[in-house]
Design a protein around this motif. Sequence first.
Motif, PDB file in Angstrom:
ATOM      1  N   TYR A 171       0.835  -1.203   0.000  1.00 31.44           N
ATOM      2  CA  TYR A 171       0.000   0.000   0.000  1.00 31.44           C
ATOM      3  C   TYR A 171       0.872   1.256   0.000  1.00 31.44           C
ATOM      4  CZ  TYR A 171      -3.155   3.689   1.436  1.00 31.44           C
ATOM      5  OH  TYR A 171      -3.857   4.871   1.479  1.00 31.44           O
ATOM      6  N   HIS A 175       0.710   4.208  -2.723  1.00 28.94           N
ATOM      7  CA  HIS A 175       0.066   5.469  -2.343  1.00 28.94           C
ATOM      8  C   HIS A 175       0.985   6.440  -1.605  1.00 28.94           C
ATOM      9  CE1 HIS A 175      -3.942   3.940  -3.436  1.00 28.94           C
ATOM     10  NE2 HIS A 175      -3.540   2.789  -2.935  1.00 28.94           N
ATOM     11  N   HIS A 187      -5.635   9.483   2.123  1.00 31.26           N
ATOM     12  CA  HIS A 187      -5.381   8.053   2.050  1.00 31.26           C
ATOM     13  C   HIS A 187      -6.632   7.236   2.342  1.00 31.26           C
ATOM     14  CE1 HIS A 187      -0.919   7.710   1.705  1.00 31.26           C
ATOM     15  NE2 HIS A 187      -0.979   8.963   2.133  1.00 31.26           N
ATOM     16  N   ARG A 188      -6.590   5.982   1.933  1.00 27.14           N
ATOM     17  CA  ARG A 188      -7.637   5.036   2.307  1.00 27.14           C
ATOM     18  C   ARG A 188      -7.413   4.613   3.764  1.00 27.14           C
ATOM     19  NH1 ARG A 188      -7.595   0.606  -2.576  1.00 27.14           N
ATOM     20  NH2 ARG A 188      -8.401   1.924  -4.278  1.00 27.14           N
ATOM     21  N   CYS A 189      -8.372   4.877   4.596  1.00 27.84           N
ATOM     22  CA  CYS A 189      -8.280   4.473   5.991  1.00 27.84           C
ATOM     23  C   CYS A 189      -9.325   3.398   6.285  1.00 27.84           C
ATOM     24  CB  CYS A 189      -8.467   5.669   6.926  1.00 27.84           C
ATOM     25  SG  CYS A 189      -7.120   6.877   6.826  1.00 27.84           S
ATOM     26  N   LEU A 190      -9.052   2.597   7.287  1.00 31.61           N
ATOM     27  CA  LEU A 190      -9.907   1.454   7.606  1.00 31.61           C
ATOM     28  C   LEU A 190     -10.377   1.532   9.049  1.00 31.61           C
ATOM     29  CD1 LEU A 190      -7.648  -1.262   5.930  1.00 31.61           C
ATOM     30  CD2 LEU A 190      -9.733  -0.239   4.973  1.00 31.61           C
ATOM     31  N   GLY A 213     -13.797   5.997   5.382  1.00 31.14           N
ATOM     32  CA  GLY A 213     -13.393   4.651   5.006  1.00 31.14           C
ATOM     33  C   GLY A 213     -14.234   4.105   3.880  1.00 31.14           C
ATOM     34  N   MET A 214     -13.619   3.231   3.080  1.00 34.04           N
ATOM     35  CA  MET A 214     -14.331   2.600   1.969  1.00 34.04           C
ATOM     36  C   MET A 214     -14.942   1.270   2.384  1.00 34.04           C
ATOM     37  SD  MET A 214     -11.538   3.275  -1.039  1.00 34.04           S
ATOM     38  CE  MET A 214     -12.570   2.482  -2.260  1.00 34.04           C
ATOM     39  N   GLY A 232      -5.561  -0.454   2.894  1.00 34.35           N
ATOM     40  CA  GLY A 232      -5.477   0.901   3.438  1.00 34.35           C
ATOM     41  C   GLY A 232      -4.676   0.948   4.722  1.00 34.35           C
TER      42      GLY A 232
END
Length: 298
Positions: A171, A175, A187-190, A213-214, A232
């Motif tokens: 990741y 990114h 950024h993609r966060c979880l 978050g996605m 992420g």
Amino acid sequence: MTNLGDLEVFSRVIATGSMSTAARALGLSPAVVSKRIKRLEDRLGTRLLQRTTRQISLTEAGQGFYERVVAVLAGIEDAEAFASGRSSEVRGTLKISAPTSFGRLHIAPHLKTFMDAHPELAVHLVLSDEFTDIVGGGFDLAIRIADLSDSSLVARRLAPVRRILCASPGYISEHGMPQTIDDLKKHRCLPAHNYDAWRLEGPHGALNLRPDGMLVTNSSEVIREAVISGLGIALRSTWDVGPELKAGKLVQVLPAYEGSRNVSLSAVYPSRQFLPAKVRLFIDYLAELYGPVPYWER
């Protein structure tokens, strides 16, 4: 004075959630159990249970009465153990609630040692990522990873919990590595548990960050697998991802920021004047097993 047996029947009904189940456990008929609950309510002059065709639940008076009954029965058990000198020879069932991942990784592998030492004791371990109702669920204790400063339950701290921001090397390669806390917005966060805020401590003190978050899930284990797979950045406990960090499958992100130090690993149980020997022995066992510097940090 209320018949002690009626209190035991009442307690078993609440613990099992069913009069018929309680009746089987006690070797009685459902009619006898119902009659003894009715006798108890008549004596007290108040309704303790709400009954429907599908379930039973405690009234407000019943809830308070049940908490006190549990304390009374626990005190009797403790007194018997003390008087007979059997404080280490516990028997019966110990019902425990624990977080799913922690229970699988750090309780289940150590049950054999404890149960071999107490062969007359059965363990009922229930794993859930949600906080369970200890009293209503009939649990003897719960293992919780949380800030319990406002809890009405009795809590014993078992170990510190260190939580870090981390991501997979893949990741980061794709990114980039965040350089500031504000970079997380790009950024993609979880976030776990449906967008719970991240409570962090950094160079300028405490802050709450609610990342977008996605992935939405109620499972901490799903978040764990997602961050390892490279989806992420996540806030994870070192007890959970320690091996992946050591193996290089995960790297720490923004090392100046970690999870709130108010969060710890604790054993919690209802407020009782006398703690049953089986509960005390299990808590002592975990406290010695983990210690102030738990093995996953060594």
